[in-house]
Structures are given as structure tokens and as C-alpha cells.
Design a protein around this motif. Structure first.
Motif, mmCIF file in Angstrom:
data_model
loop_
_atom_site.group_PDB
_atom_site.id
_atom_site.type_symbol
_atom_site.label_atom_id
_atom_site.label_comp_id
_atom_site.label_asym_id
_atom_site.label_seq_id
_atom_site.Cartn_x
_atom_site.Cartn_y
_atom_site.Cartn_z
ATOM 1 N N LYS A 11 -43.675 -6.173 -28.445
ATOM 2 C CA LYS A 11 -42.606 -5.251 -28.072
ATOM 3 C C LYS A 11 -42.720 -4.893 -26.598
ATOM 4 O O LYS A 11 -43.811 -4.621 -26.095
ATOM 5 C CB LYS A 11 -42.706 -3.963 -28.914
ATOM 6 C CG LYS A 11 -41.747 -2.846 -28.549
ATOM 7 C CD LYS A 11 -40.335 -3.153 -28.990
ATOM 8 C CE LYS A 11 -39.401 -1.971 -28.719
ATOM 9 N NZ LYS A 11 -38.001 -2.290 -29.070
ATOM 10 N N LYS A 12 -41.581 -4.909 -25.901
ATOM 11 C CA LYS A 12 -41.525 -4.494 -24.504
ATOM 12 C C LYS A 12 -40.520 -3.363 -24.347
ATOM 13 O O LYS A 12 -39.528 -3.292 -25.064
ATOM 14 C CB LYS A 12 -41.095 -5.660 -23.607
ATOM 15 C CG LYS A 12 -42.111 -6.768 -23.462
ATOM 16 C CD LYS A 12 -41.598 -7.837 -22.499
ATOM 17 C CE LYS A 12 -42.604 -8.959 -22.318
ATOM 18 N NZ LYS A 12 -42.106 -10.000 -21.383
ATOM 19 N N TYR A 13 -40.775 -2.478 -23.389
ATOM 20 C CA TYR A 13 -39.789 -1.516 -22.918
ATOM 21 C C TYR A 13 -39.408 -1.972 -21.517
ATOM 22 O O TYR A 13 -40.192 -1.833 -20.582
ATOM 23 C CB TYR A 13 -40.351 -0.095 -22.895
ATOM 24 C CG TYR A 13 -40.637 0.486 -24.262
ATOM 25 C CD1 TYR A 13 -39.876 0.122 -25.373
ATOM 26 C CD2 TYR A 13 -41.658 1.410 -24.445
ATOM 27 C CE1 TYR A 13 -40.131 0.658 -26.616
ATOM 28 C CE2 TYR A 13 -41.916 1.962 -25.691
ATOM 29 C CZ TYR A 13 -41.149 1.574 -26.774
ATOM 30 O OH TYR A 13 -41.401 2.108 -28.015
ATOM 31 N N GLY A 14 -38.212 -2.552 -21.406
ATOM 32 C CA GLY A 14 -37.866 -3.195 -20.143
ATOM 33 C C GLY A 14 -38.758 -4.395 -19.947
ATOM 34 O O GLY A 14 -38.825 -5.278 -20.807
ATOM 35 N N ARG A 15 -39.483 -4.419 -18.849
ATOM 36 C CA ARG A 15 -40.419 -5.520 -18.592
ATOM 37 C C ARG A 15 -41.862 -5.150 -18.926
ATOM 38 O O ARG A 15 -42.766 -5.969 -18.756
ATOM 39 C CB ARG A 15 -40.341 -5.936 -17.120
ATOM 40 C CG ARG A 15 -38.981 -6.525 -16.716
ATOM 41 C CD ARG A 15 -39.012 -6.983 -15.276
ATOM 42 N NE ARG A 15 -37.752 -7.597 -14.878
ATOM 43 C CZ ARG A 15 -37.510 -8.091 -13.666
ATOM 44 N NH1 ARG A 15 -38.461 -8.037 -12.731
ATOM 45 N NH2 ARG A 15 -36.340 -8.632 -13.383
ATOM 46 N N VAL A 16 -42.049 -3.934 -19.411
ATOM 47 C CA VAL A 16 -43.410 -3.457 -19.671
ATOM 48 C C VAL A 16 -43.818 -3.774 -21.102
ATOM 49 O O VAL A 16 -43.206 -3.283 -22.056
ATOM 50 C CB VAL A 16 -43.505 -1.941 -19.435
ATOM 51 C CG1 VAL A 16 -44.932 -1.452 -19.696
ATOM 52 C CG2 VAL A 16 -43.076 -1.583 -18.022
ATOM 53 N N GLU A 53 -38.123 1.376 -34.688
ATOM 54 C CA GLU A 53 -37.874 0.512 -33.545
ATOM 55 C C GLU A 53 -38.025 -0.924 -34.038
ATOM 56 O O GLU A 53 -38.677 -1.176 -35.059
ATOM 57 C CB GLU A 53 -38.853 0.783 -32.407
ATOM 58 C CG GLU A 53 -38.767 2.191 -31.848
ATOM 59 C CD GLU A 53 -39.629 2.377 -30.620
ATOM 60 O OE1 GLU A 53 -39.744 1.419 -29.822
ATOM 61 O OE2 GLU A 53 -40.172 3.477 -30.444
ATOM 62 N N ASP A 56 -39.663 -7.127 -30.610
ATOM 63 C CA ASP A 56 -38.927 -8.212 -29.952
ATOM 64 C C ASP A 56 -39.197 -9.554 -30.616
ATOM 65 O O ASP A 56 -38.323 -10.425 -30.679
ATOM 66 C CB ASP A 56 -39.321 -8.297 -28.471
ATOM 67 C CG ASP A 56 -39.016 -7.005 -27.725
ATOM 68 O OD1 ASP A 56 -37.966 -6.399 -28.009
ATOM 69 O OD2 ASP A 56 -39.827 -6.605 -26.867
#
Length: 251
Positions: A11-16, A53, A56
Motif C-alpha cells: 500500500k502507498k499513500y501517493g508515492r510513499v 482501505e 494497491d
């Protein structure tokens, strides 16, 4: 066959990146504790498992059924997600009770919305759950009339109301005063004695060591070490695990 199988969950938040290739399995009746520093990805992992959530990528299976594949859009429909959530019950760290409903109404709400039986049967089952968590006689009390420990016990009863396969706890005692922590932990111990399958994110190291069949230590969004309680708490192989446990013991 494992009751729960997690494969390569990321899982990413944006690119993080928050979760990196997480994988583990859990047998029916086992208790898994997840430990680690704040920001290590523990809560995000639990939220992805409960479908609050969506990961990805990666897969989640319950029993023989694949219920999520992050790379297949068919598993991302709202209908599928709602169905998947029924496998899990989640107890939040901040209780999240509805203040306008009393204790038994909070426990009954989800079964009533899902029409999971006759209202009389739902009410009787909700009352039995409140009795199991030590709140017999508090059915008509509103959250504001209950202590923090009592509110968390209502939240546990609510999580059990749809008879989930797996019960999950996200720091169930972090919002409680120390004197109230013990009563909530005792309820969780009692659930283990009834062969309830559980995943517990916690900072209570002694509790995790005593109740768990497996322990996962997370660091930087990945599983740094996994093993039985004595392997993790007494003979950790990872320097990161050992350092974390040393810091916790000094607090």
C-alpha cells in the motif's frame, strides 16, 4: 488450511510506501499480535485487512475463498467490499460508539441494518454478548454514562454481533487510563479461551507475549520478524526487534 492468508500486500499513500509485501497466515483459533513503533504500518495493515482501505496489490483469502486481489478490479466493487467486511470484526482504539444509541442499540445496529434475523432474536443475542463482556445491567446506558473501559467492552460486543470469522483490535487499550486497561484485556483473554481467532495491534508487550500464538514485529512498513512469543520477546533474531523491545522495556 489456513483461516486467513495474506499474500504480498502492499500500500502507498501517493508515492510513499506504507506497506511493503506483507504476507502471513493464521489458523482458526490462533491469536496474532502485531507490534512495532508508531508509523511502522500496523494500523494501515489492519485497515486493509478489514477493507476500510484497499491495498494497491496483494491477495487476501479466508478459508478456501480468495476475497481480494489488488490487481483485479472485480474485487474492488462496493458490493464485494461490503461482503468481505463481514468476515471481520474491528475494535477501534477510540471506541467509535454512536452517542445517540444506548449500549444494546449500538450492538444491535449492524445486524438490524443487514436484516440478520428477527429483531427479538437480534436483541437477545446482543444482550448475551453484553453479558459475556461483563456488562449485564448496562444495556440501557448511553456511552456518556459508561467508563472508557465499559465503552470499549460495548465496542467488543458490537464487533462480535455479526459473528465474524476473525476479530481485530487496533490498540484496544491506548485510549484508556491504566486502571481501566486490565478489564478490557481480561475480556480479550476470555475470548481466546473460547478459541476466537484474533489479530491484535498493541503496545502492551506483556499482554502480547502471554496471549499470542504468533507475534509479528513490523518496521518501515514490512514484517521485520515473525515467530512464537518466546522467539520474539526472549530470543529476537533481528537487531531492530531487539532494539524496539529494549526501548519499550525502559519506558
Amino acid at each position: 488450511m489456513s483461516l486467513l492468508k495474506i499474500e504480498a500486500l502492499s500500500k502507498k499513500y501517493g508515492r510513499v510506501p506504507i506497506l511493503r509485501n506483507i504476507g502471513f497466515s493464521l489458523e482458526k483459533g490462533e491469536v496474532l499480535s502485531i507490534i512495532g513503533s508508531s508509523g511502522s504500518g500496523k494500523t494501515t495493515l489492519l485497515r486493509c485487512i478489514n477493507f476500510l482501505e484497499l491495498a494497491d496489490s496483494g491477495k487476501i483469502s479466508v478459508g478456501s475463498e480468495l476475497i481480494y486481489d489488488g490487481e483485479d478490479k472485480r474485487f474492488r466493487t462496493e458490493t464485494q467490499i461490503r461482503k468481505n467486511r463481514l468476515h471481520f470484526g474491528l475494535v477501534f482504539q477510540s471506541f467509535n460508539l454512536f452517542p445517540q444509541y444506548n449500549a444494546i442499540e449500538n450492538v444491535m445496529l449492524a445486524p438490524k441494518l443487514l436484516k440478520a434475523g428477527k429483531e427479538k432474536d437480534i436483541e437477545e443475542f446482543a444482550a448475551s454478548l453484553l453479558e459475556k463482556v461483563g456488562l449485564s445491567g448496562k444495556e440501557k446506558n448511553y456511552p456518556c454514562q459508561l467508563s472508557g473501559g465499559q465503552q470499549q467492552r460495548v465496542a467488543i460486543a458490537r464487533a462480535l454481533a455479526l459473528s465474524p470469522d476473525i476479530l481485530c483490535f487496533d490498540e484496544p487499550t491506548s485510549a484508556l487510563d491504566p486502571e481501566l486497561t486490565g478489564e478490557v484485556l481480561e475480556v480479550i483473554r476470555d475470548l481466546k479461551n473460547k478459541d476466537r481467532t484474533m489479530i491484535i495491534v498493541t503496545h502492551e508487550m506483556n499482554f502480547a507475549r502471554n496471549i499470542s500464538d504468533k507475534v509479528i514485529f513490523m518496521s518501515d512498513g514490512q514484517i521485520e520478524e515473525e515467530g512464537q512469543p518466546d522467539e520474539i520477546f526472549v530470543r529476537p533474531k533481528s537487531e531492530k526487534t531487539a532494539h524496539f523491545l529494549q526501548i519499550i522495556s525502559e519506558k
